[in-house]
Design an enzyme around this catalytic site. Structure first.
Site, PDB file in Angstrom:
ATOM      1  N   GLY A  32     -19.615  23.833 -29.090  1.00 14.33           N
ATOM      2  CA  GLY A  32     -18.786  23.102 -28.137  1.00 14.33           C
ATOM      3  C   GLY A  32     -18.449  21.669 -28.477  1.00 14.33           C
ATOM      4  O   GLY A  32     -17.632  21.060 -27.787  1.00 14.33           O
TER       5      GLY A  32
ATOM      6  N   GLU B 149     -24.753  26.320 -32.274  1.00 13.06           N
ATOM      7  CA  GLU B 149     -23.719  27.266 -32.719  1.00 13.06           C
ATOM      8  C   GLU B 149     -22.381  26.557 -32.881  1.00 13.06           C
ATOM      9  O   GLU B 149     -21.395  26.911 -32.227  1.00 13.06           O
ATOM     10  CB  GLU B 149     -23.580  28.384 -31.681  1.00 13.06           C
ATOM     11  CG  GLU B 149     -24.856  29.134 -31.376  1.00 13.06           C
ATOM     12  CD  GLU B 149     -24.808  29.887 -30.049  1.00 13.06           C
ATOM     13  OE1 GLU B 149     -23.752  29.896 -29.387  1.00 13.06           O
ATOM     14  OE2 GLU B 149     -25.846  30.453 -29.660  1.00 13.06           O
ATOM     15  N   PRO B 150     -22.304  25.548 -33.716  1.00 12.75           N
ATOM     16  CA  PRO B 150     -21.040  24.822 -33.837  1.00 12.75           C
ATOM     17  C   PRO B 150     -20.007  25.605 -34.645  1.00 12.75           C
ATOM     18  O   PRO B 150     -20.354  26.263 -35.624  1.00 12.75           O
ATOM     19  CB  PRO B 150     -21.444  23.548 -34.590  1.00 12.75           C
ATOM     20  CG  PRO B 150     -22.581  23.994 -35.452  1.00 12.75           C
ATOM     21  CD  PRO B 150     -23.319  25.044 -34.659  1.00 12.75           C
TER      22      PRO B 150
ATOM     23  N   CYS C 297      10.417  34.693 -31.527  1.00  8.57           N
ATOM     24  CA  CYS C 297      11.319  34.802 -30.380  1.00  8.57           C
ATOM     25  C   CYS C 297      10.555  34.617 -29.072  1.00  8.57           C
ATOM     26  O   CYS C 297      10.391  35.566 -28.290  1.00  8.57           O
ATOM     27  CB  CYS C 297      12.038  36.142 -30.431  1.00  8.57           C
ATOM     28  SG  CYS C 297      12.950  36.285 -31.955  1.00  8.57           S
TER      29      CYS C 297
ATOM     30  N   TYR D 242      -3.385  26.828 -25.532  1.00  9.57           N
ATOM     31  CA  TYR D 242      -4.230  25.833 -24.845  1.00  9.57           C
ATOM     32  C   TYR D 242      -3.550  24.476 -24.741  1.00  9.57           C
ATOM     33  O   TYR D 242      -4.223  23.467 -24.554  1.00  9.57           O
ATOM     34  CB  TYR D 242      -5.538  25.597 -25.609  1.00  9.57           C
ATOM     35  CG  TYR D 242      -6.205  26.815 -26.159  1.00  9.57           C
ATOM     36  CD1 TYR D 242      -6.888  27.684 -25.317  1.00  9.57           C
ATOM     37  CD2 TYR D 242      -6.185  27.085 -27.522  1.00  9.57           C
ATOM     38  CE1 TYR D 242      -7.523  28.797 -25.835  1.00  9.57           C
ATOM     39  CE2 TYR D 242      -6.821  28.196 -28.036  1.00  9.57           C
ATOM     40  CZ  TYR D 242      -7.485  29.056 -27.180  1.00  9.57           C
ATOM     41  OH  TYR D 242      -8.112  30.155 -27.692  1.00  9.57           O
TER      42      TYR D 242
HETATM   43  N1  LLP Z   1     -21.119  29.870 -29.209  1.00 11.08           N
HETATM   44  C1  LLP Z   1     -20.465  30.695 -28.371  1.00 11.08           C
HETATM   45  C2  LLP Z   1     -21.237  31.654 -27.576  1.00 11.08           C
HETATM   46  C3  LLP Z   1     -19.061  30.609 -28.263  1.00 11.08           C
HETATM   47  O1  LLP Z   1     -18.422  31.412 -27.416  1.00 11.08           O
HETATM   48  C4  LLP Z   1     -18.351  29.680 -29.053  1.00 11.08           C
HETATM   49  C5  LLP Z   1     -16.899  29.577 -28.955  1.00 11.08           C
HETATM   50  C6  LLP Z   1     -19.077  28.860 -29.937  1.00 11.08           C
HETATM   51  C7  LLP Z   1     -20.462  28.978 -29.980  1.00 11.08           C
HETATM   52  C8  LLP Z   1     -18.416  27.853 -30.816  1.00 11.08           C
HETATM   53  O2  LLP Z   1     -17.798  26.850 -30.090  1.00 11.08           O
HETATM   54  P1  LLP Z   1     -17.199  25.552 -30.814  1.00 11.08           P
HETATM   55  O3  LLP Z   1     -18.360  24.808 -31.417  1.00 11.08           O
HETATM   56  O4  LLP Z   1     -16.253  25.982 -31.858  1.00 11.08           O
HETATM   57  O5  LLP Z   1     -16.558  24.802 -29.734  1.00 11.08           O
HETATM   58  N2  LLP Z   1      -9.911  29.396 -29.608  1.00 11.08           N
HETATM   59  C9  LLP Z   1     -10.299  28.223 -28.860  1.00 11.08           C
HETATM   60  C10 LLP Z   1     -11.792  28.017 -28.838  1.00 11.08           C
HETATM   61  C11 LLP Z   1     -12.559  29.226 -28.329  1.00 11.08           C
HETATM   62  C12 LLP Z   1     -14.048  29.063 -28.400  1.00 11.08           C
HETATM   63  C13 LLP Z   1     -14.747  30.345 -28.119  1.00 11.08           C
HETATM   64  N3  LLP Z   1     -16.162  30.283 -28.184  1.00 11.08           N
HETATM   65  C14 LLP Z   1      -9.557  27.013 -29.412  1.00 11.08           C
HETATM   66  O6  LLP Z   1      -8.786  27.151 -30.348  1.00 11.08           O
HETATM   67  O7  LLP Z   1      -9.699  25.916 -28.891  1.00 11.08           O
END
Ligand code: LLP
Length: 426
Positions: free
Chosen positions: A238, A286-287, A356, A329
């Site tokens: 996140g 979990e980055p 399109c 988004y």
């Molecule tokens: N852990 C879990 C359980 C998740 O669902 C996610 C992302 C992550 C870790 C990694 O999150 P991050 O560190 O990348 O923020 N497609 C969207 C983002 C969707 C994220 C889904 N889950 C975008 O392009 O902004």
């Protein structure tokens, strides 16, 4: 830091000219910087040195095998959300014992596959799933390691489509029911309770929601350690990145501009580490975006300029099928020309793709370099959730991908062909 900057009048990734890559491999083209990926991983790892921690890279952000190999070499584990992602990790030489398996809809085949390969843990998201994992493990006469994903009901203050930690979201189990579910899991003969997990959302731009969620869940984690002997607490991914200051320019390194940014890695670590270090649990992270987001760009060529009565449109050869974040988004990606001199002349325009759909735009009414047909531009910060969310909509082949490491550039995925697009059809 990241490694996109002008040198000799041309945009470079590390020591490689993006104009050269566009000429050699064509556009649309994803280009990634290996140095940035290593730097971001190491920066996070070092900032957490005070914790017994392990990074499980979120494969969904960028799952190219070459990117996974870089992370494996750095010692990263992997957070996966499908059998396909596990397959990729294994193809990249990753160790299944470093994989956590998340997601609300795991199938029987996926659970079996993950059990056969020996993953570290399933992050379970419902009571029904808990029972199903127990059943599948029973059929296989094995024990499944599980953690329960808790939904801490915290507002991540991010786009509603990537917010996951509120009770109205489909993710995780309501805080009040979690302890009861661990009792339940403890009575399931084919489950071994291993940890607790949470993930409140993506692209968080301040540290407060992380703090709020950790303060809520850490006491529960301590209780579960005492009652069930859990060994880890995953605080999810996140961490947000900067999308609107995408270039290192002159002496002003991109990272130093973070001084006034609300969320830096140092700030994150300073708030998170003290709240977790005395729990006596291994802390998993979990980055995804933080590792890969600023490490990639999407190169696209301008096809036409179209002057309408209300607006000017710059039509490029990449579309929402190649990078869907703006459409889905309202994601912001900086758009910069590969030729630096084009920055001097400006125009307010929309940059749009060939699809399109009215939603097929990369920006609207933005002050931009006045690039013209034939010029190549970079859509910045497209390394995470760019290629992995691409589709074949409008029967457009998936773009190619190139990995730059120092002065070397390597094609890590070739462009799809039209034949490949129709090949599976009967
Ligand atoms: N852990 C879990 C359980 C998740 O669902 C996610 C992302 C992550 C870790 C990694 O999150 P991050 O560190 O990348 O923020 N497609 C969207 C983002 C969707 C994220 C889904 N889950 C975008 O392009 O902004």
């Amino acid at each position: 830091m990241h490694s996109f900057h002008y040198a000799h009048g041309l945009l470079h990734c590390e020591e490689v000219s993006l104009a050269d890559l566009a000429a050699e491999f064509g556009t649309p083209l994803y280009v990634y910087s290996a140095r940035t990926i290593r730097d971001h991983y190491t920066r996070l790892d070092e900032a957490l040195a005070g914790l017994d921690h392990h990074i499980a890279y979120a494969v969904k952000a960028n799952s190219n095998l070459s990117i996974l190999r870089i992370l494996r070499e750095l010692g990263s584990g992997f957070d996966i959300v499908s059998g396909g992602e596990l397959f990729r990790v294994l193809e990249a030489g990753g160790d299944p014992a470093t994989c956590t398996f998340a997601g609300v809809g795991k199938t029987r085949e996926e659970i079996r596959y993950a059990l056969e390969e020996g993953i570290y843990c399933f992050n379970v998201e419902s009571e029904a799933e808990l029972e199903f994992v127990n059943e599948v493990a029973g059929e296989m006469q094995v024990t499944a390691p599980v953690a329960i994903r808790v939904n801490p009901n915290v507002d991540a203050q991010t786009h509603k489509y990537i917010s996951t930690g509120k009770s109205e979201n489909k993710f995780g189990i309501d805080y009040e029911f979690v302890a009861g579910l661990y009792q339940r899991a403890g009575n399931c003969p084919h489950l071994a309770v291993r940890g607790i997990q949470m993930h409140i959302g993506s692209q968080l731009r301040s540290v407060e929601p992380f703090v709020e969620a950790i303060e809520r869940v850490a006491p529960l984690a301590a209780e579960l350690k005492a009652d069930h002997g859990i060994e880890f607490f995953s605080i999810g991914g996140g961490i947000g990145i900067i999308y609107d200051a995408a270039l290192e320019s002159g002496d002003v390194a991109w990272w130093s501009r973070q001084d006034d940014a609300p969320l830096t890695i140092d700030r994150y670590a300073a708030e998170v580490v003290p709240r977790l270090k005395d729990l006596g649990l291994k802390i998993l992270l979990e980055p995804g975006r933080y590792i890969a987001g600023n490490a990639g760009v999407l190169l696209t060529s301008c096809l036409y300029e179209k002057a309408g009565s209300a607006k000017t449109f710059k039509v490029v050869d990449a579309g929402m099928n190649d990078l869907i974040r703006p459409a889905l988004y309202e994601g912001h990606h900086e758009i910069v020309p590969v030729r630096e001199d084009l920055n001097a002349r400006r125009k307010t325009a929309d940059v749009v793709g060939p699809i399109c759909e009215t939603g097929d735009f990369f920006c609207q009414d933005r002050d931009l370099a006045d690039f013209q047909a034939g010029d190549v531009v970079a859509l910045m910060s497209a390394g995470a959730y760019g290629f992995t969310m691409a589709s074949n909509y409008n029967t457009r082949p998936m773009p190619a991908e190139v990995l730059v490491d120092g002065s070397e550039a390597r094609l890590i995925r070739r462009r799809q062909t039209w034949h490949e697009l129709v090949a599976p059809e009967l």
